[in-house]
Design a protein around this motif. Sequence first.
Motif, mmCIF file in Angstrom:
data_model
loop_
_atom_site.group_PDB
_atom_site.id
_atom_site.type_symbol
_atom_site.label_atom_id
_atom_site.label_comp_id
_atom_site.label_asym_id
_atom_site.label_seq_id
_atom_site.Cartn_x
_atom_site.Cartn_y
_atom_site.Cartn_z
ATOM 1 N N ASP A 84 -24.035 -43.690 6.493
ATOM 2 C CA ASP A 84 -24.034 -43.249 5.091
ATOM 3 C C ASP A 84 -22.950 -41.517 5.170
ATOM 4 N N ALA A 85 -23.435 -41.418 6.455
ATOM 5 C CA ALA A 85 -22.578 -39.757 6.642
ATOM 6 C C ALA A 85 -21.126 -40.539 7.261
ATOM 7 N N LEU A 86 -20.753 -41.221 7.927
ATOM 8 C CA LEU A 86 -19.768 -41.305 7.974
ATOM 9 C C LEU A 86 -18.944 -42.187 6.900
ATOM 10 N N VAL A 87 -19.384 -43.126 6.205
ATOM 11 C CA VAL A 87 -18.826 -43.570 4.680
ATOM 12 C C VAL A 87 -17.735 -42.237 3.870
ATOM 13 N N ASN A 88 -19.129 -40.982 3.909
ATOM 14 C CA ASN A 88 -18.666 -40.316 3.073
ATOM 15 C C ASN A 88 -17.880 -39.025 3.628
ATOM 16 N N THR A 89 -17.536 -38.913 4.629
ATOM 17 C CA THR A 89 -16.892 -38.138 5.135
ATOM 18 C C THR A 89 -15.489 -38.751 5.286
ATOM 19 N N LEU A 90 -15.425 -40.026 5.520
ATOM 20 C CA LEU A 90 -14.157 -41.294 5.595
ATOM 21 C C LEU A 90 -13.511 -41.614 4.365
ATOM 22 N N ILE A 91 -14.267 -40.959 3.085
ATOM 23 C CA ILE A 91 -13.899 -41.311 1.661
ATOM 24 C C ILE A 91 -13.380 -40.149 1.387
ATOM 25 N N ARG A 92 -13.593 -38.688 1.978
ATOM 26 C CA ARG A 92 -13.266 -37.178 1.557
ATOM 27 C C ARG A 92 -12.151 -37.464 2.515
ATOM 28 N N ALA A 93 -12.185 -38.239 3.339
ATOM 29 C CA ALA A 93 -10.991 -37.892 4.741
ATOM 30 C C ALA A 93 -9.914 -38.758 3.923
ATOM 31 N N ASN A 94 -9.685 -39.627 3.117
ATOM 32 C CA ASN A 94 -9.150 -40.565 2.247
ATOM 33 C C ASN A 94 -8.380 -39.364 1.377
ATOM 34 N N LEU A 112 -4.001 -23.203 3.653
ATOM 35 C CA LEU A 112 -4.549 -22.921 4.752
ATOM 36 C C LEU A 112 -6.251 -23.703 5.600
ATOM 37 N N GLY A 113 -5.556 -24.432 6.655
ATOM 38 C CA GLY A 113 -7.547 -25.132 6.799
ATOM 39 C C GLY A 113 -8.821 -26.066 5.571
ATOM 40 N N PHE A 114 -7.514 -27.090 3.890
ATOM 41 C CA PHE A 114 -8.677 -27.222 3.371
ATOM 42 C C PHE A 114 -9.658 -27.811 3.797
ATOM 43 N N ALA A 115 -8.684 -28.923 4.921
ATOM 44 C CA ALA A 115 -9.076 -30.079 5.192
ATOM 45 C C ALA A 115 -9.991 -29.887 6.236
ATOM 46 N N ASP A 116 -10.512 -28.574 6.819
ATOM 47 C CA ASP A 116 -10.648 -28.781 8.284
ATOM 48 C C ASP A 116 -12.515 -29.411 8.019
ATOM 49 N N PRO A 117 -13.175 -29.276 6.965
ATOM 50 C CA PRO A 117 -14.611 -29.218 7.056
ATOM 51 C C PRO A 117 -14.949 -31.040 7.349
ATOM 52 N N VAL A 120 -13.979 -31.086 11.555
ATOM 53 C CA VAL A 120 -14.815 -31.621 11.723
ATOM 54 C C VAL A 120 -15.822 -32.502 11.936
ATOM 55 N N ALA A 121 -16.007 -32.507 10.926
ATOM 56 C CA ALA A 121 -16.906 -33.946 10.411
ATOM 57 C C ALA A 121 -16.536 -35.262 11.238
ATOM 58 N N TYR A 294 -6.048 -26.532 12.472
ATOM 59 C CA TYR A 294 -7.385 -26.894 12.185
ATOM 60 C C TYR A 294 -8.466 -25.722 12.935
ATOM 61 N N GLU A 295 -8.433 -26.114 14.281
ATOM 62 C CA GLU A 295 -9.502 -25.615 15.290
ATOM 63 C C GLU A 295 -10.480 -23.838 15.070
ATOM 64 N N ALA A 296 -9.118 -23.636 14.545
ATOM 65 C CA ALA A 296 -9.144 -21.665 14.737
ATOM 66 C C ALA A 296 -10.176 -21.247 13.161
ATOM 67 N N SER A 297 -9.906 -21.940 12.120
ATOM 68 C CA SER A 297 -10.272 -21.673 10.807
ATOM 69 C C SER A 297 -11.292 -22.910 9.878
ATOM 70 N N ALA A 298 -11.927 -23.511 11.144
ATOM 71 C CA ALA A 298 -12.912 -23.993 10.943
ATOM 72 C C ALA A 298 -14.085 -23.709 10.621
ATOM 73 N N PRO A 299 -15.076 -23.527 11.871
ATOM 74 C CA PRO A 299 -15.964 -22.913 11.907
ATOM 75 C C PRO A 299 -16.484 -22.255 10.921
ATOM 76 N N ALA A 300 -15.458 -20.937 10.601
ATOM 77 C CA ALA A 300 -15.986 -20.646 9.541
ATOM 78 C C ALA A 300 -16.314 -21.534 7.627
ATOM 79 N N LEU A 301 -15.068 -22.265 7.440
ATOM 80 C CA LEU A 301 -15.222 -23.448 6.885
ATOM 81 C C LEU A 301 -16.383 -24.209 7.172
ATOM 82 N N ALA A 302 -16.884 -24.240 7.948
ATOM 83 C CA ALA A 302 -17.243 -25.976 8.641
ATOM 84 C C ALA A 302 -18.731 -25.523 7.994
#
Lengths: 732, 121
Positions: A84-94, A112-117, A120-121, A294-302
């Motif tokens: 379920d977690a994967l499907v949620n991530t994929l839908i968000r990715a879409n 900048l970095g809006f897609a990061d979480p 990361v997922a 992406y990596e640089a700003s990811a941890p902060a938001l993720a």
Amino acid sequence: MEDLQQFKQTYFDESGEFLAVAEAGLLRLAPGNVDLDEVNAIFRAVHSIKGGGGAFGFSELVAFAHEFETVMDGVRSCTIAVTDALVNTLIRANDILAQLLAHARDGTKPELGFADPVVVALRHHAQTAADAVQESPAPSTPVTNLPETVSRVVTVRFQPKADLLMTGNDPTFMLRALTHLGAAEIECDVGGLPTLAHLEPELLYLQWLVTLTTDASLVDIQDVFEFVSDDSLVEITEHSADGASPTASPSETDEAAGGAVTPNSPGGLAPATRTEATVATVAGAASPSQLALYEASAPALAAGDSKAAAGKSSTAGDGAHLNLGGHTIRVDLDKIDRLVNMVGEMVITQAMVAEHVRDLPPGQFQELLEGLEQLAQHTRELRESVMSIRAQPVSSVFSRMPRLVRELSSETGKDVVLITAGENTEVDKTVVENLVDPLTHMIRNSIDHGLEKPDDREAVGKPRTGTVHLSAQHRSGRIVIEVADDGRGIDRPKVLQTAIKRGLVQPGINLSDEEIDNLIFVPGFSTADKISNISGRGVGMDVVRRNVSNLGGRIGVYSAPGQGSRFVLSLPLTLAVLDGMVISVGLERFVLPLTNIVESLRPKATDLHGLVNRCDVMMARGEYVRLVYLHQLFGIPDAIVDATKGLVVLVETEDGGRLGLVVDEVLGQQQVVIKSLESNYRRLDGVAAATILGDGRVALILDVAGLQEMSQHARSPASRSVADAAIQLPAL
Amino acid sequence: MKKKVLTVDDSRTMREMVAFTLKGAGYEVVEANDGQHALTVLGNDKVDLVIADLNMPIMDGLTLIRKLRATPQYRTTPILMLTTEADDKKKAEGRAAGATGWIVKPFDPSKLISVVQKVCG
């Protein structure tokens, strides 16, 4: 790359469709419900978005799509389990992908970095899978600059494997490619050829030694053998000025290919290395620098604000769907035609209702009448909206003409410049589609027959380059298209002579200039002494006129000797419905297109003047207008014969000519649905089409220009003899 | 005579870009949506080069390549795989199926033209 920009809209349209496919698929994806075909479809959708995005240089989008695609690839190869977690991530990715597309389309920078979480997922899912199968990490070293090169001598030994031809590779093309890189001396070694008895015709027995003087880099030379180097022998030896012969080193490019092993390549050729380099630099597909962003700003938001991230992505999704889906949709033309038909029927029904309530006592049914008035208004608006769906600019046809002109120009040796105007004029799709042939022929005719050769033009004081004007405009509710040239004009004596020779007109006949010009539309007429390659392709101007008239249009020609000719084509804007005025003559009903009507009036006897023993002109608003008695033209009994007792409807044709139609009565304005007369009966002069009135009666829709032409024939004995010879002169 | 190229791709964008680029370089281009469609097109039309995407619905690129190699008429016709996958496994699979070479998406037009010239002149 610039040239590819024109495909951007296609790309965005198509990407919108891919997003929808991916979303639909993702919404059906659930643990225990994995349809591999569907997973493949999602993969392909993302993959295609990425592929196109790379071509347009949308690096952020491509980098993100690559992450998404990697996970989808894992899902389809069953290395990533569907949770379920994967499907949620994929839908968000879409959703994020949709938003990145919207940014790419609008040329705006994504936050900048809006897609990061989501990145990361996605990575988390991909990594888990990678850990599970112990895969080796992706290549990480970007390509560095290729070595600088100077002109030098390089020898290339090429010994293809025997069955090289079976893969579609052909050594000839590779050798030719080498010759493009510099001066090449090619020696063919035929030592390997077997005797004829043992020769397999599909195998290669030859090898080559090429001595190349070139300034191309070693990579460029290797590139020639890109597809064969891993199973053929390719040796590249560089001879530097001091006589040393270092061999090409594969090390640099191999790194870029992720350390690809290259068996059987003694020259140190790395297959595909060049291509890899291109990917990394051109597209930034999974380019390390992009991912680093992406990596640089990811941890902060993720780690932190998952709620905010979820909120963001849902709005992102909605917005993106609106943005991408809202511009265009593709609809089956049949559906639109059905809609057009239904609107047509509705127009008739509305007219019928209006007809029934017309006799109701006023005052008593005020609300009903007001409602009907509104209904009529809405019906009209609906009709216009539906028609506008089918409307297309004529530019799609006009844009084909420059090429035609260029070809004709070189075939005829005439210098021609084409000037177009009004390309954005809109007209019904069917009309647009049917414009191609007539226009092509008219332009051919203008260039082939109209324009003179450059020397001839110069001799008569014209510029050497001839001009053809092509224009479109709306006039009197029709579209008028003109093709005008500044050539020699119609050679009237020759036209007349030909017409007489072909038996199309009687010898000694007295025809006006206009009538002679129009003879070119008569079936069986062709002035070219010998049929030229250009104009004489089996289509005469008569066919052009027939095609045009099948569309409810007219074509005419105006010519001035020595100055040029002007073909004027007038067509209805739509082929379905028109605003008309219903008139009566005797017991018959006719419909006049509203766009033709100027006014209607009852003349006094003093306004009427006789010419040639007949009352056939009328003074109206200070000018003389010829009267046309409809009852005479159509042979209708019991009609009002005296114009002072009936009504005169002043009408105007597209070319500005005026006529006064003598009718019994004007019954009222009505939208009518056009029913083709040709497809149900046959063509009639002076009649454009037919319609069904509210009371169920069939009424003919009058063709004003056609009436004008008929009335001329009726008046002029000379013309009548032309008409009797079954020549239908075009009306204009 | 112009050489004829068939571009097989389920992405209209990609087909149009390939067609546009190659037409500009003097090739004639015909199009197909997937492998099955390509076989139909090739049944009516002899081409000098096939450029096929690998990931396609109905019939994928590898299957198409195998089918073409099994058809006498197309045994030695150059076939380029068009793929975004930079991975060598795919290329090896394609080669084994009988592909002549590959073009990695996204391509730049000059690269596409140079690869096409390399395999079909």
